[in-house]
Motif scaffolding. Structure first.
Motif, PDB file in Angstrom:
ATOM      1  N   TRP A   1       5.935 -12.968   5.906  1.00 30.53           N
ATOM      2  CA  TRP A   1       6.838 -12.832   4.766  1.00 30.53           C
ATOM      3  C   TRP A   1       8.072 -11.987   5.090  1.00 30.53           C
ATOM      4  O   TRP A   1       8.823 -11.630   4.180  1.00 30.53           O
ATOM      5  N   GLY A   2       8.253 -11.637   6.359  1.00 32.79           N
ATOM      6  CA  GLY A   2       9.506 -11.012   6.756  1.00 32.79           C
ATOM      7  C   GLY A   2       9.457  -9.552   7.118  1.00 32.79           C
ATOM      8  O   GLY A   2      10.481  -8.979   7.512  1.00 32.79           O
ATOM      9  N   VAL A   3       8.306  -8.901   7.011  1.00 33.45           N
ATOM     10  CA  VAL A   3       8.213  -7.483   7.362  1.00 33.45           C
ATOM     11  C   VAL A   3       8.191  -7.354   8.881  1.00 33.45           C
ATOM     12  O   VAL A   3       7.446  -8.068   9.562  1.00 33.45           O
ATOM     13  N   GLN A   4       8.980  -6.437   9.416  1.00 32.96           N
ATOM     14  CA  GLN A   4       9.026  -6.223  10.850  1.00 32.96           C
ATOM     15  C   GLN A   4       7.728  -5.584  11.337  1.00 32.96           C
ATOM     16  O   GLN A   4       7.180  -4.693  10.690  1.00 32.96           O
ATOM     17  N   LYS A   5       7.245  -6.033  12.484  1.00 32.96           N
ATOM     18  CA  LYS A   5       5.975  -5.563  13.010  1.00 32.96           C
ATOM     19  C   LYS A   5       5.955  -4.051  13.179  1.00 32.96           C
ATOM     20  O   LYS A   5       4.937  -3.393  12.925  1.00 32.96           O
ATOM     21  N   GLU A   6       7.082  -3.472  13.605  1.00 30.99           N
ATOM     22  CA  GLU A   6       7.135  -2.029  13.842  1.00 30.99           C
ATOM     23  C   GLU A   6       7.037  -1.218  12.551  1.00 30.99           C
ATOM     24  O   GLU A   6       6.810   0.001  12.590  1.00 30.99           O
ATOM     25  N   ASN A   7       7.187  -1.870  11.394  1.00 28.39           N
ATOM     26  CA  ASN A   7       7.070  -1.178  10.108  1.00 28.39           C
ATOM     27  C   ASN A   7       5.660  -1.264   9.521  1.00 28.39           C
ATOM     28  O   ASN A   7       5.425  -0.780   8.406  1.00 28.39           O
ATOM     29  N   ILE A   8       4.741  -1.893  10.242  1.00 25.97           N
ATOM     30  CA  ILE A   8       3.386  -2.120   9.733  1.00 25.97           C
ATOM     31  C   ILE A   8       2.383  -1.302  10.538  1.00 25.97           C
ATOM     32  O   ILE A   8       2.383  -1.336  11.769  1.00 25.97           O
ATOM     33  N   THR A   9       1.536  -0.575   9.820  1.00 25.83           N
ATOM     34  CA  THR A   9       0.390   0.095  10.435  1.00 25.83           C
ATOM     35  C   THR A   9      -0.879  -0.512   9.876  1.00 25.83           C
ATOM     36  O   THR A   9      -1.101  -0.496   8.660  1.00 25.83           O
ATOM     37  N   GLU A  10      -1.705  -1.088  10.750  1.00 27.07           N
ATOM     38  CA  GLU A  10      -3.001  -1.606  10.342  1.00 27.07           C
ATOM     39  C   GLU A  10      -4.076  -0.568  10.647  1.00 27.07           C
ATOM     40  O   GLU A  10      -4.098   0.001  11.743  1.00 27.07           O
ATOM     41  N   LEU A  11      -4.962  -0.353   9.690  1.00 23.01           N
ATOM     42  CA  LEU A  11      -6.006   0.648   9.862  1.00 23.01           C
ATOM     43  C   LEU A  11      -7.392   0.020   9.787  1.00 23.01           C
ATOM     44  O   LEU A  11      -7.668  -0.816   8.915  1.00 23.01           O
ATOM     45  N   ALA A  12      -8.254   0.427  10.694  1.00 27.44           N
ATOM     46  CA  ALA A  12      -9.680   0.137  10.586  1.00 27.44           C
ATOM     47  C   ALA A  12     -10.303   1.169   9.656  1.00 27.44           C
ATOM     48  O   ALA A  12      -9.668   2.166   9.286  1.00 27.44           O
ATOM     49  N   TRP A  13     -11.534   0.952   9.259  1.00 25.10           N
ATOM     50  CA  TRP A  13     -12.221   1.958   8.449  1.00 25.10           C
ATOM     51  C   TRP A  13     -12.362   3.257   9.243  1.00 25.10           C
ATOM     52  O   TRP A  13     -12.697   3.243  10.435  1.00 25.10           O
ATOM     53  N   HIS A  14     -12.056   4.350   8.581  1.00 27.54           N
ATOM     54  CA  HIS A  14     -12.098   5.709   9.138  1.00 27.54           C
ATOM     55  C   HIS A  14     -10.934   6.002  10.088  1.00 27.54           C
ATOM     56  O   HIS A  14     -10.918   7.063  10.712  1.00 27.54           O
ATOM     57  N   GLN A  15      -9.976   5.102  10.160  1.00 24.48           N
ATOM     58  CA  GLN A  15      -8.732   5.416  10.865  1.00 24.48           C
ATOM     59  C   GLN A  15      -7.737   5.994   9.872  1.00 24.48           C
ATOM     60  O   GLN A  15      -7.806   5.737   8.668  1.00 24.48           O
ATOM     61  N   ASP A  16      -6.805   6.791  10.381  1.00 22.67           N
ATOM     62  CA  ASP A  16      -5.826   7.408   9.492  1.00 22.67           C
ATOM     63  C   ASP A  16      -4.430   7.310  10.077  1.00 22.67           C
ATOM     64  O   ASP A  16      -4.242   7.053  11.259  1.00 22.67           O
ATOM     65  N   LYS A  17      -3.464   7.545   9.205  1.00 17.83           N
ATOM     66  CA  LYS A  17      -2.050   7.573   9.578  1.00 17.83           C
ATOM     67  C   LYS A  17      -1.419   8.789   8.908  1.00 17.83           C
ATOM     68  O   LYS A  17      -1.634   9.030   7.717  1.00 17.83           O
ATOM     69  N   THR A  18      -0.655   9.548   9.662  1.00 20.62           N
ATOM     70  CA  THR A  18       0.025  10.725   9.135  1.00 20.62           C
ATOM     71  C   THR A  18       1.486  10.389   8.855  1.00 20.62           C
ATOM     72  O   THR A  18       2.158   9.739   9.653  1.00 20.62           O
ATOM     73  N   SER A  19       1.956  10.854   7.695  1.00 21.25           N
ATOM     74  CA  SER A  19       3.359  10.702   7.331  1.00 21.25           C
ATOM     75  C   SER A  19       3.803  12.005   6.676  1.00 21.25           C
ATOM     76  O   SER A  19       3.432  12.292   5.541  1.00 21.25           O
ATOM     77  N   GLY A  20       4.560  12.814   7.399  1.00 23.44           N
ATOM     78  CA  GLY A  20       4.912  14.135   6.897  1.00 23.44           C
ATOM     79  C   GLY A  20       3.648  14.963   6.722  1.00 23.44           C
ATOM     80  O   GLY A  20       2.824  15.067   7.634  1.00 23.44           O
ATOM     81  N   SER A  21       3.476  15.523   5.530  1.00 20.85           N
ATOM     82  CA  SER A  21       2.285  16.331   5.249  1.00 20.85           C
ATOM     83  C   SER A  21       1.110  15.483   4.779  1.00 20.85           C
ATOM     84  O   SER A  21       0.023  16.018   4.532  1.00 20.85           O
ATOM     85  N   LEU A  22       1.303  14.175   4.658  1.00 18.52           N
ATOM     86  CA  LEU A  22       0.251  13.306   4.140  1.00 18.52           C
ATOM     87  C   LEU A  22      -0.599  12.730   5.266  1.00 18.52           C
ATOM     88  O   LEU A  22      -0.088  12.336   6.318  1.00 18.52           O
ATOM     89  N   LYS A  23      -1.881  12.671   5.015  1.00 17.45           N
ATOM     90  CA  LYS A  23      -2.817  11.989   5.898  1.00 17.45           C
ATOM     91  C   LYS A  23      -3.481  10.886   5.087  1.00 17.45           C
ATOM     92  O   LYS A  23      -4.156  11.149   4.089  1.00 17.45           O
ATOM     93  N   ILE A  24      -3.271   9.646   5.492  1.00 19.56           N
ATOM     94  CA  ILE A  24      -3.741   8.473   4.760  1.00 19.56           C
ATOM     95  C   ILE A  24      -4.865   7.832   5.562  1.00 19.56           C
ATOM     96  O   ILE A  24      -4.658   7.403   6.699  1.00 19.56           O
ATOM     97  N   THR A  25      -6.063   7.773   4.976  1.00 23.41           N
ATOM     98  CA  THR A  25      -7.242   7.302   5.683  1.00 23.41           C
ATOM     99  C   THR A  25      -7.821   6.084   4.987  1.00 23.41           C
ATOM    100  O   THR A  25      -8.038   6.090   3.769  1.00 23.41           O
ATOM    101  N   ALA A  26      -8.065   5.011   5.744  1.00 22.26           N
ATOM    102  CA  ALA A  26      -8.734   3.816   5.225  1.00 22.26           C
ATOM    103  C   ALA A  26     -10.239   3.987   5.382  1.00 22.26           C
ATOM    104  O   ALA A  26     -10.710   4.440   6.426  1.00 22.26           O
ATOM    105  N   LEU A  27     -10.982   3.608   4.340  1.00 20.69           N
ATOM    106  CA  LEU A  27     -12.433   3.813   4.324  1.00 20.69           C
ATOM    107  C   LEU A  27     -13.143   2.564   3.805  1.00 20.69           C
ATOM    108  O   LEU A  27     -12.514   1.679   3.224  1.00 20.69           O
ATOM    109  N   PRO A  28     -14.464   2.473   4.005  1.00 21.09           N
ATOM    110  CA  PRO A  28     -15.181   1.254   3.625  1.00 21.09           C
ATOM    111  C   PRO A  28     -15.214   1.010   2.120  1.00 21.09           C
ATOM    112  O   PRO A  28     -15.097   1.927   1.307  1.00 21.09           O
ATOM    113  N   GLY A  29     -15.408  -0.250   1.773  1.00 18.72           N
ATOM    114  CA  GLY A  29     -15.658  -0.687   0.413  1.00 18.72           C
ATOM    115  C   GLY A  29     -16.564  -1.902   0.456  1.00 18.72           C
ATOM    116  O   GLY A  29     -16.589  -2.637   1.442  1.00 18.72           O
ATOM    117  N   ILE A  30     -17.312  -2.116  -0.611  1.00 17.47           N
ATOM    118  CA  ILE A  30     -18.147  -3.314  -0.728  1.00 17.47           C
ATOM    119  C   ILE A  30     -17.321  -4.370  -1.451  1.00 17.47           C
ATOM    120  O   ILE A  30     -17.160  -4.326  -2.673  1.00 17.47           O
TER     121      ILE A  30
END
Length: 374
Positions: free
Chosen positions: A200-229
């Motif tokens: 849909w046009g988003v540049q690859k370098e602007n996308i972060t894909e996360l596995a469960w229990h992986q995280d991404k830091t942005s400034g003071s924020l830590k964003i963590t993907a976790l499991p769901g049913i």
């Protein structure tokens, strides 16, 4: 006779063109995925990916009991009709534009935009979750909204991060991603979902894909993907080809949980023990039905979730816009509000489009008199 034949041929040609155009339109709403072999190469090391089936695996299997479904006929044809469970009148909302947002995002604020779409400001970052501003299906007349969104996508303020919990149509809207694609922002999504965004046009370098229990830091924020049913998919042949996730957003002074779509299970206590306690939990409350008992949270499980993860405040989401589970539009919020009061859990329940600072802003049970408030 020749005239009748010409008319028949023209009619057939028009029908074929319309069918082809419709099929092309639907295909563009789905978004493409990597080839199966590429997915296997990327994901086979994960214990929640089955390379033989090329599918991600839910922590618990999702049963379906059509004979136990309550509320009416669960068949797909219902999504083409106006829901009999819709309110029948516009729900109260505050119509907003980009002028209603400050140039610099605040330290903490939330705008609920309806269903699972909301804007979170935290530590000077502005995050847009699961943005859907139209209907909830691949065609404009499928899974119709109860009413219009409080904001148009063209009126969104400057966004720093877009987070998508999974690729179902009521959480991921192709038109909105295409609109945002050219803007300078980061997209954080579960594994595999970046392929759709790139289509849909988003540049690859602007996308972060996360596995469960992986995280991404942005400034003071830590964003963590976790499991769901839960499960994923946008067509009949791509079920569970992409991952789904709950999220923890940890800032300098606030710790937030976002449920995405999830059934109730032991993963929630694990999240509470490892990542809690939480200042605020934004939790889905609508979508439950005895016919699919693990796909979404029942009202009592919403409360249990808050206790499992030790959340101080409950912000109900995933309600008020679509009829997904064959019960009246206000049934879930009424049940959750009663259960929250009985269990001393504080609710944050703004009308759509209203800015709130959870823990400070006062909200009320507006659904009890929605016509008066609208």
């Amino acid at each position: 006779m020749k005239k009748i034949l010409r008319i028949a041929l023209w009619t057939l040609a028009i029908l074929l063109m319309a069918t082809g155009s419709l099929a092309y339109y639907v295909s563009k709403q789905m978004g493409s995925l990597d080839a199966m072999e590429e997915r296997k190469e990327r994901f086979s090391a994960l214990d929640y990916y089955d390379p033989d089936k090329d599918e991600f695996i839910s922590p618990e299997p999702l049963p379906y009991f059509p004979e136990q479904t309550t509320g009416g006929n669960p068949g797909p044809l219902r999504f083409f009709k106006t829901s009999p469970n819709a309110p029948g009148f516009p729900l109260p909302k505050q119509l907003i534009t980009k002028r209603d947002f400050s140039e610099i995002p605040s330290d903490f604020a939330v705008w609920w935009l309806g269903h699972s779409s909301f804007i979170l400001e935290l530590d000077g970052k502005r995050i847009l979750f699961d943005p859907v501003f139209g209907n909830g299906g691949p065609l404009p007349f499928i899974l119709r909204r109860f009413d219009v969104s409080p904001i148009k996508r063209e009126e969104l303020p400057e966004i720093d991060i877009v987070i998508i919990t999974h690729d179902h149509y009521d959480h991921l809207e192709a038109a909105t991603i295409k609109f945002l694609a050219s803007q300078n922002m980061e997209f954080i999504v579960p594994l595999g979902l970046g392929d759709r965004l790139q289509d849909w046009g988003v540049q690859k370098e602007n996308i972060t894909e996360l596995a469960w229990h992986q995280d991404k830091t942005s400034g003071s924020l830590k964003i963590t993907a976790l499991p769901g049913i839960h499960y994923s998919g946008r067509s009949f042949n791509d079920r569970n080809k992409t991952l789904w996730a709950t999220f923890v957003i940890n800032g300098a002074d606030k710790n937030l949980f976002v449920s995405g779509d999830t059934g109730y299970g032991g993963h929630l206590k694990d999240i509470g023990e490892k990542y809690g306690p939480f200042d605020l939990a934004l939790v889905e409350i609508d979508g439950w039905n005895k016919g699919w008992p693990l796909t979404h949270l029942f009202p009592d499980q919403v409360i249990q979730l808050c206790q499992d993860i030790d959340a101080k405040l409950l912000f109900p989401i995933h309600w008020g816009v679509f009829d997904l589970a064959l019960h009246p539009w206000d049934e879930s919020i009424k049940m959750v509000a009663d259960l929250a009061a009985a269990n001393d859990i504080e609710l944050v329940t703004p009308i759509m489009g209203e800015k709130v600072i959870p823990g400070l802003s006062l909200t009320n049970n507006w659904w009890e008199n929605p016509k008066i408030d609208s």
